[in-house]
Design a protein around this motif. Structure first.
Motif, PDB file in Angstrom:
ATOM      1  N   SER A 178      18.970 -27.260  26.368  1.00  0.00           N
ATOM      2  CA  SER A 178      17.922 -27.290  27.271  1.00  0.00           C
ATOM      3  C   SER A 178      18.266 -27.352  28.873  1.00  0.00           C
ATOM      4  N   ASP A 179      19.248 -28.053  29.293  1.00  0.00           N
ATOM      5  CA  ASP A 179      19.880 -28.168  30.230  1.00  0.00           C
ATOM      6  C   ASP A 179      20.365 -26.846  30.922  1.00  0.00           C
ATOM      7  N   ILE A 180      21.112 -26.198  30.149  1.00  0.00           N
ATOM      8  CA  ILE A 180      21.780 -24.734  30.601  1.00  0.00           C
ATOM      9  C   ILE A 180      20.587 -23.880  30.972  1.00  0.00           C
ATOM     10  N   ALA A 181      19.454 -23.900  30.146  1.00  0.00           N
ATOM     11  CA  ALA A 181      18.294 -23.085  30.371  1.00  0.00           C
ATOM     12  C   ALA A 181      17.668 -23.108  31.719  1.00  0.00           C
ATOM     13  N   LYS A 182      17.472 -24.752  31.984  1.00  0.00           N
ATOM     14  CA  LYS A 182      16.842 -25.124  33.258  1.00  0.00           C
ATOM     15  C   LYS A 182      17.825 -24.691  34.447  1.00  0.00           C
ATOM     16  N   LYS A 183      19.022 -24.841  34.307  1.00  0.00           N
ATOM     17  CA  LYS A 183      20.003 -24.468  35.200  1.00  0.00           C
ATOM     18  C   LYS A 183      19.997 -23.091  35.544  1.00  0.00           C
ATOM     19  N   ASN A 184      20.044 -21.992  34.339  1.00  0.00           N
ATOM     20  CA  ASN A 184      19.819 -20.692  34.557  1.00  0.00           C
ATOM     21  C   ASN A 184      18.401 -20.161  34.910  1.00  0.00           C
ATOM     22  N   ASN A 185      17.304 -21.033  34.476  1.00  0.00           N
ATOM     23  CA  ASN A 185      15.961 -20.582  34.888  1.00  0.00           C
ATOM     24  C   ASN A 185      15.753 -19.520  33.711  1.00  0.00           C
ATOM     25  N   ARG A 186      15.972 -19.658  32.646  1.00  0.00           N
ATOM     26  CA  ARG A 186      15.585 -19.110  31.470  1.00  0.00           C
ATOM     27  C   ARG A 186      14.886 -19.703  30.326  1.00  0.00           C
ATOM     28  N   LEU A 187      14.329 -18.961  29.787  1.00  0.00           N
ATOM     29  CA  LEU A 187      13.321 -19.537  28.578  1.00  0.00           C
ATOM     30  C   LEU A 187      13.985 -19.776  27.105  1.00  0.00           C
ATOM     31  N   VAL A 188      13.810 -21.003  26.720  1.00  0.00           N
ATOM     32  CA  VAL A 188      14.086 -21.223  25.207  1.00  0.00           C
ATOM     33  C   VAL A 188      12.894 -21.317  24.427  1.00  0.00           C
ATOM     34  N   GLN A 189      12.495 -20.906  23.477  1.00  0.00           N
ATOM     35  CA  GLN A 189      11.661 -20.936  22.258  1.00  0.00           C
ATOM     36  C   GLN A 189      12.268 -21.361  21.082  1.00  0.00           C
ATOM     37  N   VAL A 190      11.715 -22.360  20.481  1.00  0.00           N
ATOM     38  CA  VAL A 190      12.229 -22.883  19.023  1.00  0.00           C
ATOM     39  C   VAL A 190      11.435 -22.177  18.016  1.00  0.00           C
ATOM     40  N   GLY A 191      12.047 -21.735  16.918  1.00  0.00           N
ATOM     41  CA  GLY A 191      11.281 -21.132  15.850  1.00  0.00           C
ATOM     42  C   GLY A 191      10.495 -22.011  14.817  1.00  0.00           C
ATOM     43  N   HIS A 192       9.719 -22.950  15.409  1.00  0.00           N
ATOM     44  CA  HIS A 192       8.804 -23.732  14.360  1.00  0.00           C
ATOM     45  C   HIS A 192       7.466 -22.803  13.984  1.00  0.00           C
ATOM     46  N   ILE A 193       7.802 -21.993  12.956  1.00  0.00           N
ATOM     47  CA  ILE A 193       6.664 -20.813  12.850  1.00  0.00           C
ATOM     48  C   ILE A 193       5.232 -21.655  12.492  1.00  0.00           C
ATOM     49  N   GLU A 194       5.128 -22.876  11.720  1.00  0.00           N
ATOM     50  CA  GLU A 194       3.911 -23.130  11.497  1.00  0.00           C
ATOM     51  C   GLU A 194       2.875 -23.529  12.387  1.00  0.00           C
ATOM     52  N   ARG A 195       3.248 -23.427  13.775  1.00  0.00           N
ATOM     53  CA  ARG A 195       2.543 -23.632  14.940  1.00  0.00           C
ATOM     54  C   ARG A 195       1.872 -22.266  15.270  1.00  0.00           C
ATOM     55  N   PHE A 196       2.421 -21.105  14.604  1.00  0.00           N
ATOM     56  CA  PHE A 196       1.691 -19.965  14.838  1.00  0.00           C
ATOM     57  C   PHE A 196       1.020 -19.514  13.490  1.00  0.00           C
ATOM     58  N   ASN A 197       0.853 -20.266  12.485  1.00  0.00           N
ATOM     59  CA  ASN A 197       0.235 -20.074  11.248  1.00  0.00           C
ATOM     60  C   ASN A 197      -1.405 -20.402  11.643  1.00  0.00           C
ATOM     61  N   ASN A 198      -2.237 -19.102  11.611  1.00  0.00           N
ATOM     62  CA  ASN A 198      -3.499 -19.020  11.836  1.00  0.00           C
ATOM     63  C   ASN A 198      -4.397 -20.525  11.206  1.00  0.00           C
ATOM     64  N   ALA A 199      -4.194 -20.868  10.176  1.00  0.00           N
ATOM     65  CA  ALA A 199      -4.740 -21.952   9.565  1.00  0.00           C
ATOM     66  C   ALA A 199      -4.558 -23.291  10.262  1.00  0.00           C
ATOM     67  N   PHE A 200      -3.309 -23.538  10.859  1.00  0.00           N
ATOM     68  CA  PHE A 200      -3.106 -24.515  11.437  1.00  0.00           C
ATOM     69  C   PHE A 200      -3.888 -24.712  12.923  1.00  0.00           C
ATOM     70  N   LEU A 225      -1.596 -24.279   4.491  1.00  0.00           N
ATOM     71  CA  LEU A 225      -0.755 -23.297   5.262  1.00  0.00           C
ATOM     72  C   LEU A 225      -0.296 -22.203   4.411  1.00  0.00           C
ATOM     73  N   SER A 226       0.070 -22.419   3.197  1.00  0.00           N
ATOM     74  CA  SER A 226       0.476 -21.134   2.289  1.00  0.00           C
ATOM     75  C   SER A 226      -0.694 -20.304   1.951  1.00  0.00           C
ATOM     76  N   GLU A 227      -1.847 -20.518   1.714  1.00  0.00           N
ATOM     77  CA  GLU A 227      -2.920 -19.785   1.378  1.00  0.00           C
ATOM     78  C   GLU A 227      -3.804 -19.422   2.490  1.00  0.00           C
ATOM     79  N   LYS A 228      -3.343 -20.000   3.667  1.00  0.00           N
ATOM     80  CA  LYS A 228      -4.364 -19.951   4.816  1.00  0.00           C
ATOM     81  C   LYS A 228      -5.563 -20.132   4.753  1.00  0.00           C
ATOM     82  N   LYS A 229      -5.827 -21.341   4.382  1.00  0.00           N
ATOM     83  CA  LYS A 229      -7.339 -21.632   4.111  1.00  0.00           C
ATOM     84  C   LYS A 229      -7.483 -23.057   5.085  1.00  0.00           C
ATOM     85  N   LEU A 230      -8.812 -23.412   5.498  1.00  0.00           N
ATOM     86  CA  LEU A 230      -9.211 -24.305   6.113  1.00  0.00           C
ATOM     87  C   LEU A 230     -10.507 -24.867   5.745  1.00  0.00           C
TER      88      LEU A 230
END
Length: 314
Positions: free
Chosen positions: A108-130, A239-244
């Protein structure tokens, strides 16, 4: 090659990295420059199957890219991310961000120092059901999450908390963002590997929310379900069946319950996640799952692992 597109590379082309290659090749906003893997056999297979250029030296790949995705073993995340960030690249890192908190903070510190983005692959945040459920979540009082699956042939070098439960820790922290944790109780068992294969955590927040999480990789079936209980309503997310499903108290009905099944659009979460990363680079936006989110999930996972080990020693 379109100069307006983001030049991107993939580091690590095992099973997950190969999926990255497939999704990035389809993305109109990037040029997939090539791949690097310390295992030349994996690179050769990737080249044969997807026609991508391979690099036998990671530095040569980084020199041609504006961004990379990292799908290597967790223990290597820090070194790969550090080199890329210091060269001025944006970085997508599969979860967990690293295998220890100090290295995660350094990223995180190196990214801030170099003004670069870091995204972490917590994929369930992009699960449409969630994603759809967020519209209905309001001051939850109790959350129950089950993530169980049959024994895998991968990620057997890390405990189930880091491999599996960390998805749900990230989801929980995103739902109750900014509220401090008051108390954690955790138990676990090693059944098949030398690491914890089955874990349960009860997490109490200062605002009164209680969450109960179970993660297992020794089940005969697969389940990824979230149940959220709040004032006069209950939300069930599959999250598996994409149901809400949303259940609400209705005093005008004989059974007092209104049930509403929400139509969830079936989208590829990994495709959405990587598209989001590229969009954030182009628009200079903060990723939905930032380095700090990755650090918070890792800190909680480490604490749960420590409590399980302590309990087992007792």
């Amino acid at each position: 090659m379109n100069d307006n597109k983001i030049n991107i590379g993939v580091v690590g082309v095992g099973k997950l990295g190969t999926y990255h290659v497939q999704k990035l090749q389809k993305n109109d906003l990037c040029n997939l420059i090539g791949v690097y893997d310390s295992d030349e056999g994996s690179m050769d297979r990737c080249k044969q199957n997807y026609g991508v250029e391979t690099f036998k030296d990671i530095t040569l790949l980084l020199d041609k890219c504006q961004a990379i995705t990292i799908a290597t073993p967790t223990v290597t995340h820090y070194n790969v991310a550090k080199e890329a960030l210091e060269k001025g690249l944006h970085v997508f890192i599969e979860k967990p961000i690293t295998d220890n908190i100090n290295d995660a903070i350094k990223i995180s510190d190196i990214a801030k120092k170099n003004n670069r983005l870091v995204q972490v692959g917590h994929i369930e945040r992009f699960n449409n059901a969630f994603k759809e459920s967020l519209e209905f979540i309001s001051k939850p009082q109790f959350i129950e999450i089950h993530r169980i699956s049959p024994f895998p042939n991968r990620s057997l070098d890390i405990p189930v908390v880091m491999d599996v439960m960390i998805h749900d820790l990230d989801i929980l922290l995103s739902i109750n963002k900014g509220n401090p944790i008051k108390k954690i109780h955790a138990t676990g068992a090693s059944v098949v590997t030398d690491f914890i294969d089955l874990a349960n955590a009860r997490i109490e927040f200062e605002d009164g929310l209680v969450a109960n999480l179970t993660a297992s990789r020794i089940s005969s079936k697969q389940m990824r379900k979230i149940r959220i209980f709040q004032d006069k309503s209950y939300i069930g997310i599959d999250l598996s069946e994409k149901k809400l499903d949303v259940y609400k108290i209705n005093n005008d009905k004989d059974d007092f319950i209104d049930v509403r099944s929400i139509d969830v659009k079936d989208e590829d979460a990994l495709e959405s996640e990587l598209s989001h990363f590229i969009g954030c680079i182009i628009n200079n936006d903060i990723p939905l799952v930032s380095a700090n989110d990755g650090i918070d999930a890792l800190k909680l996972a480490v604490k749960i692992e420590e409590l399980i080990k302590k309990g087992r020693l007792v």
